[in-house]
Write a protein that holds these residues in place. Structure first.
Motif, PDB file in Angstrom:
ATOM      1  N   ASP A 115      -4.383 -37.783  42.709  1.00  0.00           N
ATOM      2  CA  ASP A 115      -3.956 -37.635  44.101  1.00  0.00           C
ATOM      3  C   ASP A 115      -3.368 -36.229  44.279  1.00  0.00           C
ATOM      4  N   HIS A 116      -3.921 -35.487  45.231  1.00  0.00           N
ATOM      5  CA  HIS A 116      -3.518 -34.095  45.439  1.00  0.00           C
ATOM      6  C   HIS A 116      -2.022 -33.950  45.771  1.00  0.00           C
ATOM      7  N   LEU A 117      -1.487 -34.880  46.542  1.00  0.00           N
ATOM      8  CA  LEU A 117      -0.084 -34.781  46.944  1.00  0.00           C
ATOM      9  C   LEU A 117       0.856 -35.050  45.776  1.00  0.00           C
ATOM     10  N   ALA A 119       0.094 -34.512  42.798  1.00  0.00           N
ATOM     11  CA  ALA A 119      -0.064 -33.358  41.904  1.00  0.00           C
ATOM     12  C   ALA A 119       0.812 -32.187  42.347  1.00  0.00           C
ATOM     13  N   HIS A 120       0.939 -31.980  43.664  1.00  0.00           N
ATOM     14  CA  HIS A 120       1.805 -30.886  44.140  1.00  0.00           C
ATOM     15  C   HIS A 120       3.241 -31.091  43.629  1.00  0.00           C
ATOM     16  N   VAL A 121       3.668 -32.338  43.527  1.00  0.00           N
ATOM     17  CA  VAL A 121       5.019 -32.616  43.014  1.00  0.00           C
ATOM     18  C   VAL A 121       5.044 -32.437  41.494  1.00  0.00           C
ATOM     19  N   VAL A 140       5.724 -28.893  50.852  1.00  0.00           N
ATOM     20  CA  VAL A 140       5.357 -28.172  52.074  1.00  0.00           C
ATOM     21  C   VAL A 140       4.135 -27.299  51.799  1.00  0.00           C
ATOM     22  N   SER A 141       2.992 -27.701  52.372  1.00  0.00           N
ATOM     23  CA  SER A 141       1.778 -26.920  52.127  1.00  0.00           C
ATOM     24  C   SER A 141       1.034 -26.743  53.440  1.00  0.00           C
ATOM     25  N   GLY A 142      -0.198 -26.203  53.331  1.00  0.00           N
ATOM     26  CA  GLY A 142      -0.996 -26.007  54.537  1.00  0.00           C
ATOM     27  C   GLY A 142      -1.455 -27.333  55.131  1.00  0.00           C
ATOM     28  N   THR A 307       0.863 -22.971  45.219  1.00  0.00           N
ATOM     29  CA  THR A 307      -0.334 -22.988  46.063  1.00  0.00           C
ATOM     30  C   THR A 307      -1.377 -23.862  45.348  1.00  0.00           C
ATOM     31  N   ASP A 308      -2.472 -24.178  46.042  1.00  0.00           N
ATOM     32  CA  ASP A 308      -3.452 -25.085  45.435  1.00  0.00           C
ATOM     33  C   ASP A 308      -3.943 -24.534  44.093  1.00  0.00           C
ATOM     34  N   ASN A 309      -3.916 -25.381  43.075  1.00  0.00           N
ATOM     35  CA  ASN A 309      -4.293 -24.960  41.720  1.00  0.00           C
ATOM     36  C   ASN A 309      -4.701 -26.199  40.935  1.00  0.00           C
TER      37      ASN A 309
HETATM   38 ZN    ZN Z   1      -2.416 -28.524  48.468  1.00  0.00          ZN
END
Ligand code: ZN
Ligand code: KG4
Length: 337
Positions: A115-117, A119-121, A140-142, A307-309
């Motif tokens: 899950d992308h969200l 993963a951001h955490v 907080v992302s785009g 940022t997205d990675n």
């Molecule tokens: Zn993202």
């Protein structure tokens, strides 16, 4: 099936939006983290899904090869392939998912959807110091604005999320109205550094503790610009820094006021911010101040993991692997939760 618990090597793919990214992780340590951006969207002032999917298709093989070479490992050593399952753009997600499934099939190793969200955490778990559980994170992302309580590496409770635009979108749309190039968030941030944040007043949305909304702010900026330009055609040029500073102040205050409510409510000792907007200079300063005031330890991942990675996909997959949370070749991608 018992999985091995050490030296777990995973190749992870992130292709949810307009960056093609591949990372390789060995036992929780990132060996390679390659991101290839797509410039083809800049002239349209936003990401064009059709172009994004095609660009992923062009880039994914090259980026994967580059990551493998950089990591110094051989593909035969890989234990699993991970990919972003969603949320994101359908065409973009499909390219990463199908490429991942092909690799997993060819190498006869498990596949892990991420899950992308979440993963951001999970970007917080890549480098020391790692936040102690439980902690509260502001993502907080785009594409997303979300406050969550993290109980362990895989379990989170969402405490607040956005009704409409994400924080990054709010920055980018404001920047676009001011005539700045896409994505304008970083430039608006830079211009704001030498402006007066209290010169102009914009509304802070009052939608309750569990929601964010930036559509009212967007409308008020639009009317503010129109009305002032009608009186003075040079209004933007002559007030650019102050306008940027006032908009940035409003967005950051909206985010941190809500974060403070949840930090106090959950009585946590650690807090984090993550996602592309955590590069924002005012947000970083004010987040640190808020944490100091509350006696909470502040965490912000390295910029390359904000940022997205694919590094963040890889670290999430590492924990899913340890927990034997594997996917199948039939798993579908999803555009939203
Ligand atoms: Zn993202
Ligand atoms: O996390 P990210 O790379 O992509 C998504 O998952 O969406 O975030 C990109 C967003 C863009 O909206 C960009 O304008 C914003 O992060 N951003 C910033 C700053 N740096 C990046 N917004 C405000 N200030 C910045 N310094």
């Amino acid at each position: 099936m018992t999985q091995k618990q050490d030296s777990i090597k995973i190749l992870a793919i992130e292709s949810s939006c307009d960056d093609t990214a591949v990372a390789i992780i060995n036992n929780g340590k990132i060996l390679a983290n390659i991101v290839s951006g797509q410039i083809e969207h800049s002239k349209y002032g936003g990401v064009i899904p059709e172009l994004a999917g095609r660009a992923h298709l062009r880039n994914i093989g090259r980026v994967t090869e580059e990551a493998i070479i950089k990591s110094g490992i051989h593909v035969s050593e890989l234990d699993a392939i991970a990919y972003t399952q969603g949320p994101g753009l359908m065409g973009s997600l499909l390219v990463g998912a199908q490429f991942a499934k092909g690799l997993a099939m060819g190498l006869k190793i498990p596949i892990i959807g991420v899950d992308h969200l979440k993963a951001h955490v999970a970007a917080h778990y890549i480098d020391e110091p790692i936040p102690e559980f439980p902690f509260v994170n502001l993502l907080v992302s785009g594409g997303h604005t979300q406050i969550a309580l993290l109980e362990n590496e895989l379990k989170q409770d969402v405490l607040a999320s956005t009704d409409d635009d994400a924080a990054g979108e709010a920055f980018d749309k404001a920047a676009k109205m001011l005539g700045l190039d896409y994505p304008g968030g970083p430039l608006l941030d830079k211009l704001a550094e030498s402006g007066d944040p209290h010169k102009f007043k914009f509304p802070i949305s009052q939608v309750g503790d569990t929601r964010f909304s930036f559509s009212g702010l967007k409308t008020s900026i639009l009317y503010f610009i129109k009305e002032n330009q009608a009186r003075n055609p040079d209004f933007i040029e002559s007030n650019l820094h102050d306008i940027c500073a006032s908009i940035r102040y409003t967005i950051v205050k909206t985010l941190l006021d809500k974060l403070e409510i949840h930090l106090v409510d959950k009585k946590v000792e650690h807090a984090g911010i993550s996602g592309g907007v955590s590069a924002n200079l005012l947000l970083r300063r004010e987040f640190q101040k808020l944490c100091d005031k509350l006696g909470v330890q502040a965490h912000i991942p390295a910029f390359e993991y904000c940022t997205d990675n694919a590094g963040m996909i890889a670290i999430t997959a590492h924990y899913k692997y340890l927990n034997s949370e594997f996917g199948t070749l039939q798993d579908q991608v999803f555009t939203r939760h």
